[in-house]
Structure formats: C-alpha cells, structure tokens
Design an enzyme around this catalytic site. Structure first.
Site, mmCIF file in Angstrom:
data_model
loop_
_atom_site.group_PDB
_atom_site.id
_atom_site.type_symbol
_atom_site.label_atom_id
_atom_site.label_comp_id
_atom_site.label_asym_id
_atom_site.label_seq_id
_atom_site.Cartn_x
_atom_site.Cartn_y
_atom_site.Cartn_z
ATOM 1 N N HIS A 201 -8.305 -4.907 -0.113
ATOM 2 C CA HIS A 201 -6.758 -4.315 0.070
ATOM 3 C C HIS A 201 -5.949 -5.052 1.258
ATOM 4 O O HIS A 201 -4.734 -5.340 0.990
ATOM 5 C CB HIS A 201 -7.141 -2.798 0.431
ATOM 6 C CG HIS A 201 -5.675 -2.067 0.240
ATOM 7 N ND1 HIS A 201 -5.222 -1.815 -0.595
ATOM 8 C CD2 HIS A 201 -5.320 -1.201 1.511
ATOM 9 C CE1 HIS A 201 -4.208 -1.116 -0.313
ATOM 10 N NE2 HIS A 201 -4.065 -0.920 0.826
ATOM 11 N N ASP B 18 -9.438 -5.347 -4.533
ATOM 12 C CA ASP B 18 -8.884 -4.104 -3.841
ATOM 13 C C ASP B 18 -9.653 -2.883 -4.100
ATOM 14 O O ASP B 18 -9.699 -2.674 -5.335
ATOM 15 C CB ASP B 18 -7.449 -3.918 -4.221
ATOM 16 C CG ASP B 18 -6.815 -2.939 -3.177
ATOM 17 O OD1 ASP B 18 -7.217 -1.854 -2.822
ATOM 18 O OD2 ASP B 18 -5.459 -3.172 -3.037
ATOM 19 N N SER C 54 0.818 -1.122 -0.246
ATOM 20 C CA SER C 54 -0.085 -0.222 -0.009
ATOM 21 C C SER C 54 0.927 1.243 -0.144
ATOM 22 O O SER C 54 1.735 1.541 -0.803
ATOM 23 C CB SER C 54 -0.867 -0.157 1.175
ATOM 24 O OG SER C 54 -1.971 0.999 1.075
#
Lengths: 408, 408
Positions: free
Chosen positions: A388, A355, A191
């Site tokens: 995610h 995601d 991320s």
C-alpha cells in the site's frame, strides 16, 4: 544462522530503508528522483468554518483546519489542484516549512516547479482533515475529539459528532468557497485521500474536471470494514482509553502505539518485512527463544514506530478516522454504485497489486463501474516492494502519466 | 442501498457459510463431500511424559497430553500416519466422540474407511500439543501455563518454559516411543501442523517416510514474526492479563477475544468477508453512522466468533503459541535452510495462493529448497474463497493426490 556479516548486511539494508518512513505507515517521505524539493518555503495557514453542519445533522461551531498551498492561483481561479490526504497524513504534501527540515512533504517528488504537478502552472492546495490523527503534531491544525469545544472550553471527547468522508469534502469545499474557487482542475489523493477524491467527483461532478484516486477503491468493502474494526481494538482495550474520556488524565498511548504498529505492518508488504528484517534479533545476545521480552528486530522496529507516531497522535481521532473510512462509499447516501456512476470527470486510477488494504481487484472493479457509462478511466500500476505504501513512496513512477493526464 | 431483499439474501448466504466455522479461524468443520464421518466413536486418550526436557534445557514434570487415533495399528507397527494440528486446533482430526456430535473432526473429509487417508489400512494418530489454545475445552488435554504445576499445585503462569515446534515434535515422539512405533508412513499437518511436519522430517529423516505439509512454509519469516507479535497485542493490553498472572482472578477474555478476532480475519480472504457480509448492518435500524456501538454485520460476527472461542481458550497459551511459531525454522538450531535440506522423505506440499498467513511464494520457496538436493517435491494448489482456512475446509480437493502419494 546469525553471523555477524549477515547481521551487518541486514542492518545496512534496514538503515537504507529507514530513510523512507518506517516510522509511520503513511508518512511524509524523502523525495525520490532527481528533482529538488518544492522550493519556496511553505506556510501553514488555517481556515475557520463558523458553523459546520455534518451529514448526520449535527453542528460543530468553529471548525478550524490547517491548509497549505504550492504555486500561484491565477486570475481566473481555474488552475487549482486539490490534494486530499491519507489516514495518518496531513496537508503537508510538498515543500519544506524551513530550509533545514529533514524531509519535504510526502508527495514532493511529483509536486513542484517543472514536476508532473507543475507549480509553475497549477495552484496546488491541501487541507488537514477534521479528526486528523496528528492533532499533537505542531504543524497540524484540526478540529476533533481532542480539541476544545468553544462553548465548554473542554475537549469534545466522544461527544464530537461522527464524521464521514463526505464531511471532509464539505470542509474543503468551504475553504475553496472562501478563496473564491469554484472549479478544480483536478482532485488527487492516496488511500483515504482517494476516497475524498472519489467523493468530490461523485458529489460535485460540475466542479471537478479530473480525478486521480491513488491506492483506493470506490467503497469500503466488508473486509476493510473488518480490518478497521481490528485496527481500533488495541485502543479500546487500553484501560487508559476509558471509553474515550482521558483528556484530564493519562492518554492511552500503549493502545494507540499498538494500533499504529498494526497499521504500519498492514500498509507494508511481506517483501519489505522479510527483505529488511528477516529473522534477525533485536539485540545481539538476546535470543528470542530465551524470553518473552527478547524480540526479533522487526518487532522492536514496529514497537519504535508505533510509539514514535503515538506521541503526536490522538486515540479518539484514530477511532473517528476508522469510522469515517468504514462508512465510506462514493456518493454518500445513495445506492452503492450511484456515486461512482455520477462521476463525469476523466479518472486516472493509480494502484499496486501488492496492496493489502485496497487490493487490486477492488480498484479494478471501481474503475470498471465508473467506465461502464462512458466516463474515461485510465489505470496505472505501480511496482515496488512496499505494498500500500508504494502509493506514497513510489508515486513518481506515475509521474509521466499524471503530467499527461493533467494536460489533456 | 440496504433493501430488505439484499439483506435477506446476505443473511441466507451467511447462514450457509456459518455451517462451516466462522466461529474460529481454524476450527473443526463439517465434513465436505459425499463420504460419511469416520464411523467408530473416537476415544480421547492421554499420555504422560514423566519429565520432559525442553530444547531450552528446562524441565516440565508430568507433561500430560491428549491423543486420539483412527484405524488399527498393524503387527509390524509400520502403518502409522501422524496428524499434527494447527494453532487453534486439537487432536480431533476425524470422527465423532458421540453419535450426536454436531460435527466430526476437522479433516474428517479425508480420514476414514475408504477415504484418501484410509483407516482400513492406516493407523492415524493425532496428539494435542502442549500449550494447546483450547485448554478449557473439555475434549483437550494439554500442559501449559494454565495447568497446575505438580509440585506447587498452582497454575504455572508465565513460569512455564518457552516451547518450540521442535518441543511439540518431541512430545509426539515420546508418545510413539511408548506405543512402540519407530517409523511413520507419513506425517501431515495444516498451518502450525505443517511446521511440525517439516520439523519431524528434518529432525528424524530415518523415521519419516513421507511428509504432507499443508498451508505452511519451512520457516517463520519476518512478516509472520511481526503478525504473530500483533496477534498477541490485545492480550497484553487487557489489564486483566496482568503480566500473565490472572489465574486467581479474572482472565483477560476481552483481549483474548480481540486476538481471536484478528486471527479469524487474517486466516480468511476478502472474498469471504465481502461475499458473505459486504456492507450489511448488524442490526436493521441501527445505522453504523449513528454511533460507535452501531456495528456492521461483519464486526458483530467477528465479535461473536472471538468471544465464543475465548471461552474455551487461555490467553497465556495463545502467547506461548505465538512465540513457538515465531521461533520456528525447520531443523531448529542449525542454519536457516539446513533442516529443509536434511529432509529425505518425499514431500507433498498443499497450499493456496490466496493464503495471507503463509503466502504462496514462501511455500514455493520452501519446496524449491527441499528439492534442490534431489528430494522429491510435489505441489498441489487448492482453490477457494477462504484463504488460509481453505487448507482445512477445502482439503478434500487434494484427496486424490494424497491417496496416490501415500500409495507410492
């Protein structure tokens, strides 16, 4: 519809899943897979950069950051893998600080002796970013609005300079310089950590030998910019925020908790919220139809998660992180794709199509741009129901690919 | 990267798209396609239910709601199509109130003489829901927390009873009863309107001959329940909200505007935010890297949209709508699937897989449950770049399917 049996089944399912981090969007997790935690106890260390100059030209005296490492630096200092952390993360990527720690670092499933990122071979190092969200977490060492300006002795507040992902990279480079490390066998992060990985490879193509960006794309697009604005809205609305000037008073914990609820939900996937909670009530006998304070179970769970996380976090740090992410595109300061095209190191992209924060299309587009001038790009897709967050909790799925990539 | 040319191109693209409703998530839109607007001027009417008893057993004296109609009720009173509206919508489904109205009702592209919902044949009727969001919009007539309790002469505030989608249906049934209408040729609605359509068909299978739910599923799942909680968070954080007691003071417009920003973004799709805005700055010369009040264009656009919409909306009404949507599952009060199984009328489901609020999987599952006992279900998928909002702005794509379905 709310029979006792289905409620019990849901609670059992919820309890099982709460052993991975419901309590925060992207948080340290129990290791998965058969491997034990990274074995030697981990020691948090710190580095101080006497004067740090931001990309925006401002100076921060005494930038102090925490870091930790796993494995041993070899004599040639060429066995280094840098792990860069996510928005709500820290440098605690693997291992335990004490034998009775409830959980090891967040990527312990892939970092350790004999694991894909093999600490018998590699020196793995991770650094707390500046403006780290968890500034009130005792294991985090960071510098930001909530920390004291060395000259005034008071918290910086919103006078702290705006930072970019590139600034984060420069703090890590300063530490590596102090350690005499001039090249990275690999840089890997999830991320916001992937943004730092792209930035490292784009800015220092001669220092980065491999890049493993996980659940992230090469720039913050309009959609992510908008969501990051909305993530911060509850903080700005909390009267205790007071324009960021609250260190002598009451911190805006309600707004921060709401912001963290939103991040938590956004980083998940409907399969999770529906599978674990569905339409169950928070309290038996308190029908949500009977009052605004009668909640569904998922509402109560998000409330608890947000409040728990807010207790160790800082609202201004949250806003500075949102800004840094909004400002990101690889190769800070050039054209939108210039940084990606500057990447020379082979890239292993790991992501999931479920995601909601960094959609699969953006990741594939990033890969295509990097590859367009001949840089090798390999893509691994994770499977799971966590959206995610699968980039953290399900990373072991990519273990074999990571091991092979690091060996090439 | 921010050359004047690319900025100009982006602005042109933005201007083009602003002619459809950026300003609100699910708002009245310009008609698309070649057909002219529904021609006769539309007159808003109102109905008063002297004493309305909610599903929760509470009473609301003098429930007054606005309604409008297009076409002519035939002598047999059997040519009626009921249109139920979405979260931020009104009964203005087609036509214009005045010849110089900027835009006709939101589904004007499919409602009118010769159009798929042909007003030469059908009497089309639409009703403002109770707790309608746009209570301060002069064309909306509703009853809710912001309206005056007839006995006290003061706004109800949070003493207003919690309502459900089933309650909305009952208000519509009361109007139809007053008009002597006992059967519906069809009921059709988008998003929250689709929930009302399901509820009509599940509750009154003998009165509903056809159902057209658009961009909605047969129950609010855990994920939607969680998002609706988060939609309302900015309002609850605004100190002007004051627990819902603000009618004698300052309304919580900042919180309401932030809530409406979130709805606006959530009802769109990344293809929109990226395609129209990308990483453009709100103001040339004000680099977002230089200050927290230097915005990207999409942030400023969302700010404007939220503030504009907040001006005619009420914060408590927003929260009551969130609650009604959270509480929804078709056939209110039975088992989770009982209501869907009670539907006898043929169903035309219209949706898009790019929908972030009611994902395609939930819609398909709804269809499969309805179909499982032999009820005919037909599914039409919309194409577009607007996500959930395509159910409003791109409905003309389903025009031929709607026309054929209504003729069968």
């Amino acid at each position: 519809m709310h029979t006792r049996d289905t409620r019990r089944a849901r609670r059992a399912a919820r309890a099982a899943l709460l052993s991975v981090p419901l309590s925060l969007a992207l948080a340290p997790v129990l290791s998965s897979g058969p491997a034990a935690a990274y074995e030697p106890l981990v020691e948090k260390q710190s580095v101080t950069i006497p004067v740090f100059t931001t990309q925006g030209g401002e100076t921060i005296p005494e930038m102090t950051l925490g870091w930790e490492s796993y494995g041993t630096l070899n004599a040639a200092r060429d066995n280094v893998i840098l792990i860069t952390h996510f928005f709500s993360g820290t440098s605690h990527a693997a291992g335990r600080y004490a034998a009775d720690d409830a959980a090891p670092g967040y990527w312990d499933s892939i970092i350790g002796a004999g694991k894909p990122i093999d600490t018998d071979r590699f020196f793995v190092i991770a650094v707390d970013t500046p403006v780290n969200l968890g500034v009130h977490n005792p294991t985090v060492i960071t510098t930001g609005p909530a920390t004291l300006h060395p000259e005034t002795g008071a918290p910086w507040g919103m006078d702290f300079p705006i930072l970019t992902i590139r600034d984060f990279v420069e703090t890590q480079k300063a530490l590596l310089d102090q350690l005499g490390i001039s090249r990275l066998h690999a840089v890997m992060g999830a991320s916001m950590g992937s943004l730092q990985a792209y930035e490292w490879a784009a800015t220092y193509p001669d220092k980065v030998e491999r890049v493993i960006p996980v659940i992230g794309s090469g720039w913050a697009d309009g959609d992510l910019i908008a969501w990051l604005n909305i993530w911060g809205a509850p903080i700005r609305l909390d009267p205790d925020w007071n324009g960021g000037d609250y260190y002598a008073g009451t911190p805006p914990l309600r707004g921060l908790a709401e912001a963290l609820k939103l991040v938590t939900l956004h980083a998940q996937h409907p399969e999770w919220s529906n599978g674990v909670f569905g339409r169950a009530w928070a309290d038996e006998g308190r029908d949500p139809a009977d009052g605004f304070d009668h909640l569904f179970q998922i509402e109560a769970a998000l409330d608890s998660a947000g409040a728990a996380r807010a207790a160790t976090s800082d609202a201004n740090h949250f806003l500075y992180l949102c800004k840094a992410n909004q400002l990101f595109y690889a190769g800070h300061g050039g054209g939108l794709y210039d940084g990606l095209l500057a990447i020379e190191a082979p890239v292993l992209l790991i992501h999931t199509d479920e995601d909601l924060i960094f959609p699969g299309d953006a990741v594939r587009e990033t890969g295509a741009i990097i590859k367009s001038d001949g840089t090798p790009v390999e893509i691994v897709e994770l499977q799971g129901t966590r959206g995610h967050l699968d980039g953290v909790v399900s990373i072991a799925q990519a273990g074999a690919a990571i091991r092979a990539f690091l060996a090439r």
